[in-house]
Design a protein around this motif. Structure first.
Motif, PDB file in Angstrom:
ATOM      1  N   SER A  55     -38.680  23.470  22.572  1.00 58.53           N
ATOM      2  CA  SER A  55     -38.167  23.949  21.286  1.00 58.53           C
ATOM      3  C   SER A  55     -37.666  25.380  21.432  1.00 58.53           C
ATOM      4  CB  SER A  55     -39.255  23.873  20.215  1.00 58.53           C
ATOM      5  OG  SER A  55     -38.765  24.348  18.982  1.00 58.53           O
ATOM      6  N   GLY A  56     -38.575  26.303  21.746  1.00 60.13           N
ATOM      7  CA  GLY A  56     -38.205  27.717  21.810  1.00 60.13           C
ATOM      8  C   GLY A  56     -37.148  28.023  22.858  1.00 60.13           C
ATOM      9  N   GLY A 138     -34.293  24.580  14.308  1.00 72.23           N
ATOM     10  CA  GLY A 138     -33.824  24.342  15.669  1.00 72.23           C
ATOM     11  C   GLY A 138     -33.684  22.855  15.948  1.00 72.23           C
ATOM     12  N   ALA A 139     -34.658  22.064  15.490  1.00 76.90           N
ATOM     13  CA  ALA A 139     -34.574  20.606  15.654  1.00 76.90           C
ATOM     14  C   ALA A 139     -33.364  20.047  14.915  1.00 76.90           C
ATOM     15  CB  ALA A 139     -35.854  19.956  15.140  1.00 76.90           C
ATOM     16  N   ALA A 140     -33.051  20.628  13.757  1.00 72.79           N
ATOM     17  CA  ALA A 140     -31.871  20.190  13.002  1.00 72.79           C
ATOM     18  C   ALA A 140     -30.583  20.505  13.763  1.00 72.79           C
ATOM     19  CB  ALA A 140     -31.852  20.868  11.629  1.00 72.79           C
ATOM     20  N   THR A 143     -30.294  17.976  16.506  1.00 75.06           N
ATOM     21  CA  THR A 143     -29.945  16.675  15.941  1.00 75.06           C
ATOM     22  C   THR A 143     -28.454  16.621  15.622  1.00 75.06           C
ATOM     23  OG1 THR A 143     -32.160  16.452  14.989  1.00 75.06           O
ATOM     24  CG2 THR A 143     -30.432  15.046  14.084  1.00 75.06           C
ATOM     25  N   GLY A 144     -27.930  17.712  15.089  1.00 75.07           N
ATOM     26  CA  GLY A 144     -26.496  17.790  14.826  1.00 75.07           C
ATOM     27  C   GLY A 144     -25.677  17.682  16.102  1.00 75.07           C
ATOM     28  N   ALA A 145     -26.168  18.325  17.181  1.00 77.44           N
ATOM     29  CA  ALA A 145     -25.468  18.239  18.465  1.00 77.44           C
ATOM     30  C   ALA A 145     -25.481  16.813  19.003  1.00 77.44           C
ATOM     31  CB  ALA A 145     -26.131  19.180  19.472  1.00 77.44           C
ATOM     32  N   ILE A 327     -35.157  16.628  21.196  1.00 76.66           N
ATOM     33  CA  ILE A 327     -35.349  16.494  19.748  1.00 76.66           C
ATOM     34  C   ILE A 327     -36.738  15.957  19.426  1.00 76.66           C
ATOM     35  CG2 ILE A 327     -34.606  15.223  17.697  1.00 76.66           C
ATOM     36  CD1 ILE A 327     -31.721  15.391  18.915  1.00 76.66           C
ATOM     37  N   VAL A 328     -37.183  14.937  20.158  1.00 80.33           N
ATOM     38  CA  VAL A 328     -38.515  14.387  19.920  1.00 80.33           C
ATOM     39  C   VAL A 328     -39.580  15.455  20.175  1.00 80.33           C
ATOM     40  CG1 VAL A 328     -40.222  12.695  20.696  1.00 80.33           C
ATOM     41  CG2 VAL A 328     -37.840  12.006  20.378  1.00 80.33           C
TER      42      VAL A 328
END
Length: 511
Positions: A55-56, A138-140, A143-145, A327-328
């Motif tokens: 994530s980071g 960040g996850a969003a 997800t968009g990518a 993403i997961v």
């Protein structure tokens, strides 16, 4: 305990009574109301999941590319990780002595007094809520990518925010089912993260025909900030590592739901940091070696530079697969952070520190979960991310809010423990004679990074490039000061559990 004891000696000398966590919690002033269903691995897993190198490191990789480039990202990660390990070791020692959901603010209250606890709590809460916003936003973005690669979806600020809200809702619902589900998900998260890093690094190492040189990865300095001083730019670039290395207080916040918490929570903090340190370095190196076109990666149509690295190195199919892995992992991370933040809200409300405390401290009688606290945590996180609709630099500000809120909160109980000297009674997990040198190293490091991340990240400083994290910090401190004069008579950590009034108040909080 003598000053020459090692941590192992201290643990060996721990009295059997120290392992009776329910009795210890009552000694600290609280009646157990949360379900103690989490084991040592689960406790480590929640901090490891919140740190989440997938994530980071991934969400701030693009930020790092312009604030020092590969050299700062790799060497910064190595250096920051060492100092954060000192912070974690020192914090683990205090956690062992005070294993409560209140964690940092409770420690500060006991070691320094009510005002120390009050301000530590508000800083900790700001950091935790900022972390939820940063992680899930960040996850969003990722997800968009992914949607862009698969179906040509064009991510906008509005669509990304809607995805972000959907992710927040998912995490709220998952947290309502109880700590056992949270623990299971975090345990899966550990293996998902480790396997995910291995798969990503392996794919980027063996599939592309071309790689960057060792010299490029470890010495290439890139400055797109507008600031001329390279030392200033490198210092700002440390945000990537420092932001990723946050949230390990989750182990402490879940201590009232952990078996043998006086030892397990302390170990969970330390293990989460050093395992993340190794995994994160491998991930950053793998990404940097696989860059094909630096400028094109920075300005990727996906909006996420690591997605462009995957795309250039592996093609659209491989890139989509690796994005799903990331993403997961980010979803696991956000879920763990909601759990930690909601326990902080619950504990702070239990001691009457928040407006509407009687609502936020309620616990479900069925799941033994602080349901209103979960909803408040995700609602405030949603509000913190609203500026992302209007400013391209808002995400950096949200991550900085997390760092400058939570990082000082780590140092305060460590400083107060050092100030207390021999008056501090260690728990069963202790640093022994290493306590002072490690503790002071931690306090000095936190002071430095707190100043760093209040500074502007882009030049010239305008409305769009302003670092709003310092404003958020100032607003929270002002509100905390104002609210102190309203709630100071009702706020306070108990000295011992057992009075009729306390029993009645606890009973009222179980619904």
């Amino acid at each position: 305990m003598s000053r020459t004891d090692t941590p192992t000696d201290a643990i060996r000398k721990a009295p059997p009574a120290a392992q009776d966590e329910e009795a210890r919690l009552r000694e600290l002033g609280y009646q157990p109301v949360l379900a103690r269903r989490m084991g040592g691995f689960g406790n480590f897993a929640i901090s490891f999941s919140v740190i989440s190198v997938l994530s980071g490191c991934m969400t701030l990789y693009g930020f790092g590319m312009g604030t020092g480039g590969p050299a700062v990202m790799l060497w910064g990660w190595a250096g920051v990780g060492l100092f954060v390990l000192c912070v974690g070791l020192a914090l683990a020692e205090v956690t062992s002595a005070y294993p409560t959901s209140g964690a940092l603010y409770y420690m500060a209250d006991r070691l320094g007094g009510r005002r120390w606890g009050w301000y530590t709590g508000w800083l900790n809460l700001l950091g935790l809520l900022g972390a939820i916003a940063g992680i899930d936003y960040g996850a969003a973005l990722f997800t968009g990518a992914f949607l862009n690669l698969q179906w040509g979806f064009e991510p906008t600020a509005g669509s990304t925010f809607l995805i972000f809200l959907a992710i927040l809702l998912l995490h709220a619902v998952l947290n309502l089912f109880g700590v056992r589900l949270v623990s299971v998900l975090n345990s899966i998260s550990v293996w998902w993260h480790l396997a995910g890093v291995a798969v990503i690094v392996g794919a980027l190492a063996f599939v592309p025909d071309r790689h960057q040189s060792v010299e490029f990865v470890f010495t290439e300095f890139v400055n797109d900030t507008g600031w001329a001083n390279p030392f200033y730019v490198a210092a700002i670039g440390l945000l990537l590592a420092q932001y990723t290395f946050s949230g390990y207080d989750a182990s402490a916040h879940l201590s009232e739901e952990t078996s043998n918490a006086s030892v397990s929570a302390a170990k969970g903090i330390v293990r989460a940091i050093w395992v993340s340190w190794i995994a994160g370095f491998a991930l950053l190196a793998g990404l940097s070696f696989a860059i094909q076109d630096y400028s094109a990666t920075q300005n990727s149509a996906t909006g996420v530079p690591p997605a462009q690295i995957f795309l250039d190195a592996l093609g659209s199919g491989g890139a989509a697969a690796l994005l799903l892995v990331v993403i997961v992992a980010q979803l696991f991370c956000g879920n763990a952070e909601v759990a930690a933040a909601s326990r902080m809200v619950f504990a702070f409300s239990r001691d009457n520190a928040l407006p509407g405390s009687s609502i936020w401290r309620k616990v479900s009688g069925r799941t033994q979960t602080p349901v209103p606290a979960v909803w408040l945590a995700v609602a405030v996180a949603a509000l913190l991310a609203v500026p992302s609709l209007y400013s391209a630099t808002a995400y950096g500000a949200v991550t900085a809010i997390n760092v400058i809120g939570i990082t000082p909160a780590y140092a305060i109980p460590i400083y107060l423990r050092l100030r207390a000297g021999d008056r501090f009674t260690p728990g069963p997990w202790s640093l022994g004679r290493w306590s002072k040198p490690i503790g002071w190293t931690a306090v000095v490091w936190v002071a430095i990074v707190t100043v760093l991340f209040c500074l502007p990240q882009k030049a010239p400083v305008t409305v769009d490039t302003m670092n709003y994290a310092v404003i958020a910090l100032a607003v929270v401190l002002v509100l905390a000061s104002v609210w102190w004069y309203v709630a100071r008579r009702s706020y306070g950590t108990p000295t011992a559990y057992g009075t009729a009034r306390e029993e009645a108040e606890i009973a009222e909080g179980i619904v």
